[in-house]
Design an enzyme around this catalytic site. Structure first.
Site, PDB file in Angstrom:
ATOM      1  N   ASP A   1       0.851  -1.682   0.211  1.00  0.00           N
ATOM      2  CA  ASP A   1       0.126   0.063   0.560  1.00  0.00           C
ATOM      3  C   ASP A   1       1.016   1.052   0.164  1.00  0.00           C
ATOM      4  O   ASP A   1       1.908   1.235  -0.676  1.00  0.00           O
ATOM      5  CB  ASP A   1      -0.742  -0.609   1.085  1.00  0.00           C
ATOM      6  CG  ASP A   1      -1.885   0.873   0.847  1.00  0.00           C
ATOM      7  OD1 ASP A   1      -2.974   1.422   0.462  1.00  0.00           O
ATOM      8  OD2 ASP A   1      -1.735   1.827   2.569  1.00  0.00           O
TER       9      ASP A   1
ATOM     10  N   TYR B   1     -13.371   8.438  -1.198  1.00  0.00           N
ATOM     11  CA  TYR B   1     -12.328   8.549   0.267  1.00  0.00           C
ATOM     12  C   TYR B   1     -11.331   8.938  -0.016  1.00  0.00           C
ATOM     13  O   TYR B   1     -11.105  10.216   1.438  1.00  0.00           O
ATOM     14  CB  TYR B   1     -12.327   6.387   0.849  1.00  0.00           C
ATOM     15  CG  TYR B   1     -10.690   5.596   0.009  1.00  0.00           C
ATOM     16  CD1 TYR B   1     -10.030   5.881   0.588  1.00  0.00           C
ATOM     17  CD2 TYR B   1     -10.929   5.166  -1.229  1.00  0.00           C
ATOM     18  CE1 TYR B   1      -8.312   5.213   0.417  1.00  0.00           C
ATOM     19  CE2 TYR B   1      -9.526   4.942  -1.608  1.00  0.00           C
ATOM     20  CZ  TYR B   1      -8.732   4.991  -0.594  1.00  0.00           C
ATOM     21  OH  TYR B   1      -7.646   4.053  -1.089  1.00  0.00           O
TER      22      TYR B   1
ATOM     23  N   TYR C   1      -2.336  10.265   3.441  1.00  0.00           N
ATOM     24  CA  TYR C   1      -3.913  11.006   2.887  1.00  0.00           C
ATOM     25  C   TYR C   1      -3.232  12.034   2.109  1.00  0.00           C
ATOM     26  O   TYR C   1      -3.775  12.921   1.976  1.00  0.00           O
ATOM     27  CB  TYR C   1      -4.546  10.423   3.903  1.00  0.00           C
ATOM     28  CG  TYR C   1      -5.111   8.726   3.693  1.00  0.00           C
ATOM     29  CD1 TYR C   1      -5.561   8.357   2.080  1.00  0.00           C
ATOM     30  CD2 TYR C   1      -5.548   8.345   4.583  1.00  0.00           C
ATOM     31  CE1 TYR C   1      -6.198   6.838   2.160  1.00  0.00           C
ATOM     32  CE2 TYR C   1      -5.391   6.522   4.784  1.00  0.00           C
ATOM     33  CZ  TYR C   1      -4.867   6.019   3.799  1.00  0.00           C
ATOM     34  OH  TYR C   1      -5.629   5.158   3.207  1.00  0.00           O
TER      35      TYR C   1
ATOM     36  N   HIS D   1      -6.666  -6.351  -2.402  1.00  0.00           N
ATOM     37  CA  HIS D   1      -5.875  -6.004  -1.607  1.00  0.00           C
ATOM     38  C   HIS D   1      -4.637  -5.641  -0.256  1.00  0.00           C
ATOM     39  O   HIS D   1      -3.713  -5.542  -0.450  1.00  0.00           O
ATOM     40  CB  HIS D   1      -6.314  -3.986  -1.178  1.00  0.00           C
ATOM     41  CG  HIS D   1      -5.284  -2.888  -0.863  1.00  0.00           C
ATOM     42  ND1 HIS D   1      -4.650  -2.381  -2.236  1.00  0.00           N
ATOM     43  CD2 HIS D   1      -5.311  -1.914  -0.131  1.00  0.00           C
ATOM     44  CE1 HIS D   1      -4.667  -1.246  -1.759  1.00  0.00           C
ATOM     45  NE2 HIS D   1      -4.174  -1.373  -0.887  1.00  0.00           N
TER      46      HIS D   1
END
Length: 311
Positions: free
Chosen positions: A102, A146, A229, A289
């Site tokens: 990730d 998201y 993020y 994922h």
């Protein structure tokens, strides 16, 4: 699991929790993503240790049992790269194989660009090498995407704050295990996309969830929301954007990240090899994922083959 040892390593003024197993001369460092922690590598760590390698898996700063930075809202990917260097130096490890999942793919590859003499090979899961630059996915996806929601200061904090940490991790695991990008409706928050009755993925147990819940209860989500993020636009002073180290990309065929605009073509067409010329790409049928937890035996086999070829 009992054979995995735990220690704290000081780097950049913070105590970093590091899980470790194995005593081999060749070292594999595992870098987690979100909403993961060192524990997400439990299957791979034991497998590579049994094959004669030394496996280490740190919790990033502000995650799990590692110290949070003094100002979590100032954390950056650059800090993670610096922390990795500091941990390796503190442990007197001159060269490593790096495995990133990730968002852990970014520090894995950028570390290889900045410190090529320290890297034997790079393997990533779920995310390929992406050169630094503006992130434009949000331009092609609805407002409820998201990442767009979590980039907005205060919004995810309010959304997550209604629930305990264990439930937040549960909901994200369920959402990220699907084949579609999580996109909320205009009048809906991301956490509301998962019903309380929705079962966990069959490969993720209540015991696993409890392990994550305890760790995120301690760390909270302040640093996790900043990195990754709210740090995707971070600028890097990289000497080059071509990774010469032997590399492996493992993608689950049902990973929702394939649905990011342009991502599937970037990977399947081989465009990514412009930046990573020595890259092997492997697809795991039915893989999501969280392919390393869903199909640990298959991922272990792929990683061990890669490690042996480049040892």
């Amino acid at each position: 699991m009992d054979q995995i040892q735990h220690k704290y390593v000081e780097a950049n003024g913070l105590n970093h929790h590091v899980a470790e197993v194995g005593t081999g001369q060749s070292v594999v460092v595992f870098l987690h993503g979100f909403p993961e922690i060192w524990y997400s590598w439990r299957h791979q760590m034991i497998a590579v240790a049994n094959a004669g390698y030394r496996a280490i898996a740190p919790d990033w700063r502000g995650y799990g049992l590692s110290d949070p930075p003094p100002e979590p809202e100032e954390a950056s990917f650059g800090d993670l790269i610096s922390d990795l260097l500091g941990i390796l130096d503190a442990l007197s490890i001159p060269k490593v194989f790096i495995v990133g999942k990730d968002f852990g793919a970014r520090p894995a590859y950028y570390f290889a660009l900045l410190y090529p003499e320290r890297v034997l090979g790079v393997a990533t899961l779920g995310i390929p090498f992406v050169p630094p630059g503006p992130v434009t996915y949000n331009k092609y996806l609805p407002e409820g995407f998201y990442i767009s929601r979590w980039k907005e200061p205060g919004r995810a904090e309010a959304d997550f704050g209604r629930l305990d940490a264990k439930t937040v991790v549960r909901n994200v695991y369920i959402l990220f295990s699907k084949t579609e990008i999580p996109i909320a409706k205009e009048d809906q928050e991301i956490m509301d996309m998962v019903e309380s009755s929705t079962p966990l993925p069959p490969w993720f147990t209540e015991e696993d969830l409890e392990a994550y819940g305890v760790l995120y209860q301690k760390s909270g989500f302040r640093t996790a929301l900043k990195v990754p993020y709210r740090s995707f636009e971070e600028k890097f002073n990289l000497p080059d954007t071509k990774v010469e180290a032997p590399s492996l990309l493992i993608m689950g065929e049902k990973d929702y990240c394939f649905k990011f605009p342009g991502m599937e073509d970037y990977i399947r067409s081989g465009q990514v090899k412009f930046f990573v010329p020595n890259l092997e790409i492997t697809y795991v049928p039915e893989g999501t994922h969280f392919v390393q937890e869903q199909f640990p035996d298959k991922v272990n086999e792929l990683l061990l083959t890669f490690l042996r070829e480049h040892r």
